[in-house]
Design a protein around this motif. Structure first.
Motif: not given
Lengths: 93, 676
Positions: A11, A13, A17-18, A21, A25, A38, A73, B571, B578, B580-581, B618-619, B632-633, B636-637, B639-641
């Motif tokens: 997709s 995003f 994107a993850m 990130s 780091k 990305f 991840l 996750i 998560l 998405h599409g 997420l769509i 949206l990115s 996503s970021g 969520i796992i920050e």
């Protein structure tokens, strides 16, 4: 040398994107001054040199260096990328 | 040609150095007088400027400004330089006062002294405070008795030494040698009162010193010192000022030289006077060997440095006066002068020559005039130039230095050193400490230099070994090193001109962010707890359809399902997945949260199985605008920050999640407008 690593996914995003990130780091921790971007596999710029992502997307792209990362991840999944980029940077210096 | 008073010279010189009008108060400050006085000088200044074709411009509300061509300014500058030294400065007056006090053996009446020197009693009193320090530097003391007078207390030996210091402070090496060549105008004002006797004493003393087997390398300054020592001796002996004998031994070399001097004299020196010569020769030999200056040199060096700064200012055409850091830097540089540990200034000099081409020449010329031709090598001058250059580029405020502090354990002593450094060097904004072992792990290129309390292995950047208590002399060494760093001379990076803000793009981002925020929800799926993933995704898609985010729920659910089948979406370590599409059927980008009626087993992103209780969805449209994808990115970021943030997405309510999403949007917008 080219200083951008691309991460691709379906997709453009979520997983990428993850992954970006997480890779950023790790690069910061290794003091590697590189950029991470990305996108969707099909939107990958032609000039991209270093690309990481799941193998099935790497198969769709044309880039000189490709790194398979199946678990975006998991920070360890980027070991190969880091090691390779480190050697590239050292070689360049 | 015009002659200038000290004040006129001060004012003109200050104005020459300005590029724009200056307030009278500033001028008054610079020449240490009142605004009124400056104001009264106006007509005289205008008269003085006329022959040079320069005009004094009075800019309303802004002050005075010298108007004229560069050529005319240069002419004035040269004239000021030529006339320089003809009228006494404040320092000259204080030196004269000190000299008069030394010269008088008993009590001297202050009233009379003020009268002789043509100064007011209150000025005299201020000057006495000032010279007090000079006396104590020479182990002498002024005994002041109110209403009666003042008297110098101390030994003849120390008096003589201080007299030599004062002569050094007043007399350029250059002028001294001109005097010896017969230019009697070069005799300093101090010696005018017994002019003839001094001329004779100096000439005969030089004749003695010149016959000594000195090598050519011996500096002019040492020869001058020797000559002054013998001349002062001869004058003091004539006046029957006797020395005290102290039982002391001297190296054979010294005694041989004393004998040599005695053999060339007609009179027989008493033992006390032989001792004076012995002390002076010992001093000469020592200072030659160590290249160091000793006690009592402090005031000489300071006064000389003032002269040097004045001369460089005149020659270079920019005022370096009133810069205490420069003055102190030069003084301590000269006083702590040792060849060891001196970093190579070659690089910096090249830079200075490039950026300030005349500075090196100006410093060199001034140094020759003030200290004599052979007193200092180019290598030494390079350091002085760095001090001056530092004023021009003002290093410490521009580019912060990054310093690594290393000690063997990385604990006690480096912490102590860190504290001392913070105290002494506020400009060292980035200090980091490390153990000796730890530096292997650091990227040393990140630092400008290293200070260590233990010997270091080979390191590629400048470094010094220092005492963790950082005594003053080490502070100077560190200062010197900082000064020698090329970075000290880099001008501050000009702020990059900001690009024009792309308002259209910003609006797009804000609109999209607003739309996503509006659509954000946390809802519980009302369905059978045992429902499978297809059923769940259809229910989710129906929600989107009902709220007109998509045209077709069926199309969306099949897209989400296909993505799920491609790779796991759970996750790891959480109870969220998560989904998405991107699809044609999606009209607006959206992020929504759905709580499942019961746990669902799904594969996760690390390709294991996990139990999922909440879906984050997420769509985006197939051809989603860039702004939407960025937002949206960002989610996503987020969520796992961090684990905290992940747990908010896992367990949080709408408000909590909205807050985190909002923060991620904020960061993105800040990046976009360059606020970060």
């Amino acid at each position: 040398m080219d200083k951008t690593i691309f991460i691709v996914c379906e997709s453009g995003f979520v997983a990428s994107a993850m992954g970006a990130s997480i890779l950023r780091k790790r690069l910061a921790a290794e003091c590697l001054d590189l950029e991470v971007r990305f996108c969707r596999a099909k939107d990958l710029p032609e000039a991209a040199v270093y690309v990481a992502g799941p193998q099935k997307f790497l198969d769709q792209v044309d880039a000189p260096y490709r790194f398979a990362v199946e678990t975006p991840l998991d920070a360890k999944a980027y070991d190969a990328v880091i090691k390779f980029m480190e050697s590239k940077v050292n070689e360049h210096e | 040609m015009s002659e200038f008073t000290t004040r006129e010279r001060g004012i003109l010189f200050y104005l020459l150095a300005q590029d724009e009008p200056v307030q009278l108060a500033k001028i008054a400050d610079a020449v240490e007088t009142s605004e009124r006085t400056i104001h009264r000088e106006r007509e005289q200044i205008e008269r003085l400027l006329a022959p040079f074709g320069l005009k004094l411009l009075l800019v309303r509300g802004k002050g005075w400004f010298l108007e004229g061509e560069e050529d005319e300014r240069r002419m004035l500058r040269e004239q000021l330089l030529l006339s320089h030294g003809t009228s006494p400065t404040t320092e000259d007056r204080q030196v004269e006062l000190a000299w008069r006090l030394l010269d008088e053996s008993g009590l001297i009446k202050l009233q009379a002294l003020a009268h002789q020197m043509h100064i007011s009693p209150s000025t005299l009193s201020q000057d006495l405070d000032k010279v007090d320090g000079w006396f104590s530097e020479h182990n002498l003391r002024i005994d002041r008795r109110k209403g009666i007078g003042a008297e110098v207390i101390g030994t003849e030996f120390n008096r003589r030494r201080m007299m030599i210091s004062l002569l050094f402070a007043q007399w350029d090496v250059l002028a001294f040698f001109r005097f010896l060549q017969g230019d009697l105008n070069q005799l300093p004002a101090l010696l005018q009162s017994r002019r003839q006797r001094w001329i004779e004493a100096l000439n005969s003393s030089y004749a003695l010193i010149a016959t000594l087997p000195l090598d050519q390398q011996r500096s002019d300054r040492l020869i001058m010192r020797g000559t002054l020592a013998l001349a002062v001796q001869s004058i003091r002996m004539f006046e029957h000022k006797e020395m005290q004998y102290e039982l002391k031994t001297y190296p054979l070399d010294v005694l041989k030289w004393v004998d040599l001097i005695q053999s060339k004299r007609e009179d027989i020196l008493p033992i006390t006077e032989r001792q004076w010569i012995s002390e002076e020769i010992k001093r000469m030999i020592q200072s030659e060997e160590q290249g160091s200056n000793e006690e009592g040199e402090g005031i000489v060096v300071r006064l000389r440095v003032k002269k040097l700064i004045e001369q460089v200012s005149l020659l270079y055409g920019r005022s370096f006066l009133h810069d205490n850091a420069l003055e102190n830097g030069l003084v301590s540089h000269l006083l702590s002068y040792t060849k060891q540990n001196a970093p190579n200034p070659a690089v910096v000099i090249k830079q200075i020559e490039r950026e300030y081409p005349r500075l090196f020449d100006s410093v060199k010329q001034a140094a020759h005039a003030v200290f004599g031709i052979h007193s200092y090598s180019d290598y030494d001058l390079a350091f002085w130039v760095m001090h001056f250059g530092a004023v021009l580029v003002q290093p410490n405020v521009k580019v912060p230095y990054r310093v690594l502090v290393v000690c063997s354990a990385g604990l006690g002593s480096s912490k102590m050193l860190l504290n001392r450094l913070r105290h002494e060097f506020p400009e060292l904004s980035e200090l980091q400490n490390s153990s000796l072992f730890g530096i292997g792990q650091l990227n040393l290129d990140q630092f400008d230099f290293i200070l260590a309390t233990v010997p270091l292995p080979e390191v590629p950047i400048p470094h010094l070994i220092v005492n963790p208590l950082l005594p003053q002399e080490e502070v100077q060494r560190v200062r010197k090193m900082i000064l020698s760093l090329p970075k000290s001379f880099q001008a501050e990076k000009k702020p990059v001109k900001k690009e024009i803000l792309d308002l259209k793009r910003l609006k797009e981002i804000v609109d999209q962010a607003h739309s996503i925020d509006e659509g954000l929800s946390v809802s519980k799926l009302a369905m059978n707890p045992g429902a499978g993933v297809e059923e769940v995704l259809l229910a989710v898609s129906n929600h989107f359809e009902a709220e007109e985010f998509v045209d077709s729920a069926v199309q969306l659910s099949s897209r989400l399902l296909r993505r799920h089948e491609m790779t796991g979406l759970g996750i790891p370590g959480t109870t969220i997945a998560l989904f998405h599409g991107r699809d044609d059927t999606v009209k607006r980008s959206s992020f929504r949260v759905f709580d499942l009626p019961g746990p669902l087993s799904l594969s996760s992103m690390d390709q294991s199985e996990q139990s999922v209780e909440r879906l984050l969805v997420l769509i985006a449209p197939e051809e989603a605008p860039d702004a939407a994808l960025m937002l949206l990115s960002a989610i996503s970021g987020a969520i796992i920050e961090s684990p905290v943030q992940t747990s908010i997405f896992e367990n949080g309510d709408l408000d909590e999640i909205r807050r985190v999403v909002n923060e991620s949007f904020r960061l993105l917008i800040e990046r976009e407008i360059g606020a970060q």
